[in-house]
Structure formats: C-alpha cells, structure tokens
Scaffold this active site. Structure first.
Site, short mmCIF file in Angstrom:
data_model
loop_
_atom_site.label_atom_id
_atom_site.label_comp_id
_atom_site.label_asym_id
_atom_site.label_seq_id
_atom_site.Cartn_x
_atom_site.Cartn_y
_atom_site.Cartn_z
N GLN A 63 -17.71 76.39 78.41
CA GLN A 63 -17.60 76.00 79.83
C GLN A 63 -16.21 76.41 80.32
OE1 GLN A 63 -17.31 71.88 82.10
NE2 GLN A 63 -19.28 72.04 81.08
N ASP B 221 -23.29 67.69 84.08
CA ASP B 221 -22.08 67.76 83.26
C ASP B 221 -21.18 66.55 83.51
OD1 ASP B 221 -20.07 69.38 81.63
OD2 ASP B 221 -18.92 68.88 83.43
N TYR C 291 -13.61 61.68 82.60
CA TYR C 291 -13.82 61.48 84.03
C TYR C 291 -13.79 60.00 84.38
CZ TYR C 291 -15.21 66.43 83.86
OH TYR C 291 -15.25 67.79 83.65
N THR D 69 -19.55 66.28 87.74
CA THR D 69 -19.26 64.88 88.08
C THR D 69 -17.76 64.55 88.06
OG1 THR D 69 -19.53 64.18 85.78
CG2 THR D 69 -21.49 64.05 87.19
N TRP D 70 -16.90 65.55 87.94
CA TRP D 70 -15.45 65.28 87.88
C TRP D 70 -14.99 64.59 89.16
CZ3 TRP D 70 -11.00 69.33 88.49
CH2 TRP D 70 -9.81 68.77 88.03
#
Ligand code: NAP
Length: 280
Positions: free
Chosen positions: A162, A47, A52, A20-21
C-alpha cells in the site's frame, strides 16, 4: 464495481475501496452511513489501521460492518513499533476485538520500522495458520524493502504493497509499480485525492479533469480514481465521510477512460523524475 485479483492468486476485490484515516474527526453516524452506502455501491474493500484515532476508527468501522462483514475485504495494519513477533500478534488480536470480527482479510505492516521484517513475517504466518488473517502484505515499501520481503516470505505470499499514489505524486510508476507487477504484488494506492490537495478546479490539470468529468457526467474525483487504477494489479482506497462523496467516488467503477483521455491526464500531471518512494 470491477473486481480484480488482489495479489498472485488472491481473491477478487473491487478496484475502488474506502479508506478510514482521520475518520475519528468525522461525525460517527455520518461516517457509518457513508461507509455503508459505499458497501451498497460495491466499495467493499475497506482499509483501516490500529493507528487511526488510536483504535477508535476500528470501533466506528465495526458499526458500519454490522450485517456486512461477510461481503467485505477488511484490511488493517500493525504499527512498526508494535511489529515484533509478540507485538504483531497482540496488535492483530486488539484490532479484531475493536472491529468485532474473527478475521482480517489482509493484515499489513504500516511501514518499515525497528523490528526485522522476518519477525513480523513469522507472526503473520502464525496468524494466518490460526485463521485470524487471510493474507498479509506491506505498506510504504520501496523496491529494495519489497524485494527483501518477497525473498523472505516466498513467491505469492505478499499480497499487496500500500503506497502513496495520486495524480500529483506518480513516483511509483518509475520502478516500484513495474516491480510489484512482476512479483505479483498488488499495488493499493493511498491518498488518491492527495489527502486534501486535489487539483484546484481552475488549475491547468483541474481543467482537464473537469472537462472529461463534464463529458462523462461524473465528478472530477471519479475521473482521477479511474486513472489511478488503469494499470493491472492496481487498487485505490479514497476516504470519504459523506454519502454524496461516496456516491461520486463509486461512479468511477463504471467509468472507462479512452486512450485519448488517459493521455490528456498523463500530460496534465507528469510523473517527474525518478525518485525514492515518497510517504505522506
Ligand atoms: P484521500 O482519500 O486522498 O482524501 C480524503 C479527502 O477527500 C477527505 O477530506 C474527503 O472528504 C475528500 N473527498 C472524498 N471524496 C470526495 C469527493 N468525491 N469530492 C470531494 N472531496 C472528496 O486521503 P487519505 O485519507 O489520506 O487516503 C485514503 C486512505 O488511504 C486513508 O483514509 C487510509 O485508509 C489510507 N492511507 C494509508 C496510508 C499508509 O501509510 N498506508 C497513508 C495515508 C492514507 P470527506 O471525508 O469530508 O468526505
């Protein structure tokens, strides 16, 4: 969508998820529709991060989660500068509020920062005991940091690491990926399309992807995703803000690459020399 245990004894989570960045830059309605289409297609590993859109993306994601929350493996991250004991607790509670949920399935330290990891860990443990997070992990940790984190937390506690992983950036395959596998730490690859640097269709590597994609009736993006989850304990979280992109990416779930196809992608995108873990 193929599920895999995320971390030692962890829950089954689909190998292809959704990132979702920078989603705050997308049309929110389109982003919500894309995420929800992804959920329908089994991309239920999502994620996000407090970073963000400075919390705005978590609010957009909350809209997508309506009616879906119980089927989603929801991950968020605390910024390093907030990762003191009290700061981590506060950040988590703020994320829960923005996401309109009472728990995260996994909570990560976004990258190693000024606070000793032991402090962040103490907060993770407390949040877990309170039921506010189901598990925790790290992000952007190279071998040394990861080993220290596992030594502090104890075996089986760090669910995932991650890290940057795409066809043109395979540094993790040298030392970090094998070390994570040995420690039972899942590897969640981020920026699987190189964050906008996907191999051009006319490049040598792009042609290899296109040829496999044409034969399999999928997009080259799906071929790339499948290659990136070919190893045990690996996951990937492409970001897409359109239904058509999400549908193309979800097709990777049913794709099985032959040994020959894997070898041709491997040759087209060499790992290069061993080097420290790159960040985006
Ligand atoms: P990415 O997933 O490598 O690429 C996203 C870009 O690819 C977007 O422009 C998207 O377009 C496009 N795209 C997606 N599917 C496509 C398709 N089928 N065909 C053509 N284009 C397609 O980039 P990323 O956002 O950097 O990485 C993914 C996620 O990893 C992030 O969103 C974030 O959740 C996570 N991440 C974590 C860290 C960390 O430090 N832990 C760092 C970076 C990223 P549209 O949006 O227009 O669909």
């Amino acid at each position: 969508m193929e599920p895999r245990a995320l971390g030692a004894g962890g829950p089954l989570v689909p190998v292809i998820g959704q990132g979702t960045w920078k989603m705050e830059r997308d049309d929110p309605q389109a982003a919500v529709e894309a995420l929800r289409r992804g959920f329908e297609l089994g991309l239920t590993h999502v994620d996000t991060a407090e970073m963000y859109g400075m919390g705005h993306v978590e609010e957009v994601l909350a809209r997508a989660l309506e009616g879906w929350r119980d089927k989603i493996f929801l991950v968020s991250k605390v910024l390093p500068q907030n990762a003191s004991f009290a700061g981590t607790v506060k950040s988590c509670e703020s994320s829960l509020r923005r996401l309109e949920t009472d728990r995260l399935d996994c909570y990560l330290l976004h990258w190693h920062g000024p606070h000793p990891f032991g402090e962040t860990l103490r907060a993770f443990e407390q949040l877990q005991q309170e039921g506010k997070i189901r598990s925790y992990g790290v992000s952007n940790f190279d071998v040394e940091d990861l080993e220290e984190a596992v030594a502090l937390a104890g075996p089986g506690k760090i669910a995932c690491n991650q890290v940057l992983y795409h066809l043109k950036e395979r540094a993790i395959e040298h030392a970090l990926l094998p070390r994570c596998q040995a420690l039972g730490v899942a590897v969640v690859g981020y920026s699987p399309f190189g964050a906008g640097e996907f191999p051009a269709a006319g490049s040598a590597g792009g042609k290899v992807l296109r040829e496999i994609a044409r034969e399999r009736g999928v997009s080259p993006y799906a071929v790339a995703l499948r290659f990136l989850v070919r190893e045990p304990l690996t996951f990937t979280i492409p970001k897409a803000a359109s239904v058509s992109h999400v549908e193309e990416n979800a097709a990777a779930g049913a794709l099985e690459l032959t040994g020959e196809e894997v070898a041709s992608i491997d040759a087209a995108f060499p790992r290069g020399a061993e080097r420290p873990l790159p960040l985006l």
